[in-house]
Design a protein around this motif. Structure first.
Motif, PDB file in Angstrom:
ATOM      1  N   TRP A 175       5.745   4.015  -2.913  1.00  0.00           N
ATOM      2  CA  TRP A 175       4.635   3.133  -2.568  1.00  0.00           C
ATOM      3  C   TRP A 175       4.550   1.930  -3.492  1.00  0.00           C
ATOM      4  O   TRP A 175       5.034   1.951  -4.620  1.00  0.00           O
ATOM      5  N   GLY A 176       3.920   0.909  -2.981  1.00  0.00           N
ATOM      6  CA  GLY A 176       3.732  -0.320  -3.732  1.00  0.00           C
ATOM      7  C   GLY A 176       4.311  -1.497  -2.975  1.00  0.00           C
ATOM      8  O   GLY A 176       5.040  -1.337  -1.996  1.00  0.00           O
ATOM      9  N   ARG A 177       3.973  -2.665  -3.433  1.00  0.00           N
ATOM     10  CA  ARG A 177       4.463  -3.881  -2.798  1.00  0.00           C
ATOM     11  C   ARG A 177       5.943  -4.056  -3.126  1.00  0.00           C
ATOM     12  O   ARG A 177       6.320  -4.166  -4.281  1.00  0.00           O
ATOM     13  N   PRO A 181      -4.214   2.394  -5.770  1.00  0.00           N
ATOM     14  CA  PRO A 181      -3.774   0.983  -5.785  1.00  0.00           C
ATOM     15  C   PRO A 181      -2.421   0.761  -5.115  1.00  0.00           C
ATOM     16  O   PRO A 181      -2.255  -0.196  -4.351  1.00  0.00           O
ATOM     17  N   VAL A 182      -1.440   1.634  -5.367  1.00  0.00           N
ATOM     18  CA  VAL A 182      -0.122   1.431  -4.745  1.00  0.00           C
ATOM     19  C   VAL A 182      -0.147   1.799  -3.261  1.00  0.00           C
ATOM     20  O   VAL A 182       0.604   1.234  -2.465  1.00  0.00           O
ATOM     21  N   GLU A 193      -1.449  -1.316  -1.662  1.00  0.00           N
ATOM     22  CA  GLU A 193      -0.378  -2.322  -1.624  1.00  0.00           C
ATOM     23  C   GLU A 193       0.603  -2.019  -0.500  1.00  0.00           C
ATOM     24  O   GLU A 193       1.110  -2.931   0.172  1.00  0.00           O
ATOM     25  N   THR A 194       0.885  -0.747  -0.284  1.00  0.00           N
ATOM     26  CA  THR A 194       1.809  -0.340   0.778  1.00  0.00           C
ATOM     27  C   THR A 194       1.240  -0.683   2.145  1.00  0.00           C
ATOM     28  O   THR A 194       1.947  -1.204   3.017  1.00  0.00           O
ATOM     29  N   GLU A 196      -0.941  -2.991   2.805  1.00  0.00           N
ATOM     30  CA  GLU A 196      -0.916  -4.447   2.930  1.00  0.00           C
ATOM     31  C   GLU A 196       0.480  -4.955   3.246  1.00  0.00           C
ATOM     32  O   GLU A 196       0.664  -5.851   4.087  1.00  0.00           O
ATOM     33  N   ALA A 197       1.487  -4.355   2.603  1.00  0.00           N
ATOM     34  CA  ALA A 197       2.862  -4.795   2.818  1.00  0.00           C
ATOM     35  C   ALA A 197       3.358  -4.487   4.226  1.00  0.00           C
ATOM     36  O   ALA A 197       4.214  -5.198   4.762  1.00  0.00           O
ATOM     37  N   ALA A 239     -10.126  -3.983  -2.582  1.00  0.00           N
ATOM     38  CA  ALA A 239      -8.730  -4.407  -2.556  1.00  0.00           C
ATOM     39  C   ALA A 239      -8.455  -5.423  -1.446  1.00  0.00           C
ATOM     40  O   ALA A 239      -7.317  -5.858  -1.263  1.00  0.00           O
TER      41      ALA A 239
END
Length: 205
Positions: A94-96, A126-127, A130-131, A133-134, A161
């Motif tokens: 996970w994450g951008r 948070p991650v 970001e995932t 959103e991505a 967020a």
């Protein structure tokens, strides 16, 4: 991983309440909603969400997790349920994703993201955000309230967020799935294909 040791291997080796609620809600949305969709599942675990999407007519489903043994189990379950040709499995952290991650599942095109009980670790929120959103498409999450006010805190964190959140009641009428599990349609801002995705049975992507 075998039946003898799978329970000690990973939380992804069991079907949790949120997974059952998510699957039931997906069924209530019906095949008219899922037909032809490209679906990305986060934290697939046993693959129940992915199998459900495929059974309801999704054109392509990618079950993702960070545990390779869990991914093998999800793929096996997809084959056992006759949807191995529709469901594939891949690792996803996970994450951008950075510019070098051109082969990431998040760099591909999807219509819907799903995830069941992927919010139990507050430190990972948070991650996860970001995932979502991505991915740039609506995300359908189920979440279980394991601690007091956890789901209210989750909604607040998502909104802070920059995500849009729509709460959906559990389709279960009694028991844990009714009392402790909620569903959320979550959208990143300014997504070009998000309008109408969270409007229940009549939602159109």
């Amino acid at each position: 991983m075998t039946k003898a040791n799978m329970w000690e291997a990973s939380t992804g080796s069991a079907v949790w309440g949120g997974g059952i609620v998510l699957s039931r809600y997906m069924e209530e949305l019906g095949s008219a909603f899922w037909e032809g969709k490209r679906v990305l599942e986060l934290g697939t675990g046993t693959g129940l969400g992915s199998v459900t999407a495929a059974k309801l007519g999704a054109a392509r489903v990618l079950a993702t997790d960070r545990d390779g043994k869990v991914l093998a189990l999800a793929a096996q379950n997809a084959r056992a349920n006759g949807v191995g040709g529709t469901v594939s499995a891949a690792s996803l952290s996970w994450g951008r994703p950075g510019p070098e991650a051109a082969d990431s599942p998040l760099a591909q095109s999807w219509d819907v993201v799903i995830g069941a009980d992927v919010t139990y670790n507050r430190d990972a929120w948070p991650v996860l955000f970001e995932t979502i959103e991505a991915a740039r498409v609506p995300c359908l999450l189920s979440a279980s309230e394991r601690r007091p006010n956890e789901l209210a805190s989750l909604q607040d964190a998502m909104r802070k967020a920059g995500l849009t959140v729509e709460l959906v009641d559990s389709p279960m009428r009694n028991g844990y799935g009714a009392d402790k599990v909620k569903l959320f349609w979550v959208r990143a801002p300014q997504g070009p294909t998000q309008e109408g995705a969270g409007k229940g049975r009549e939602g159109i992507l």
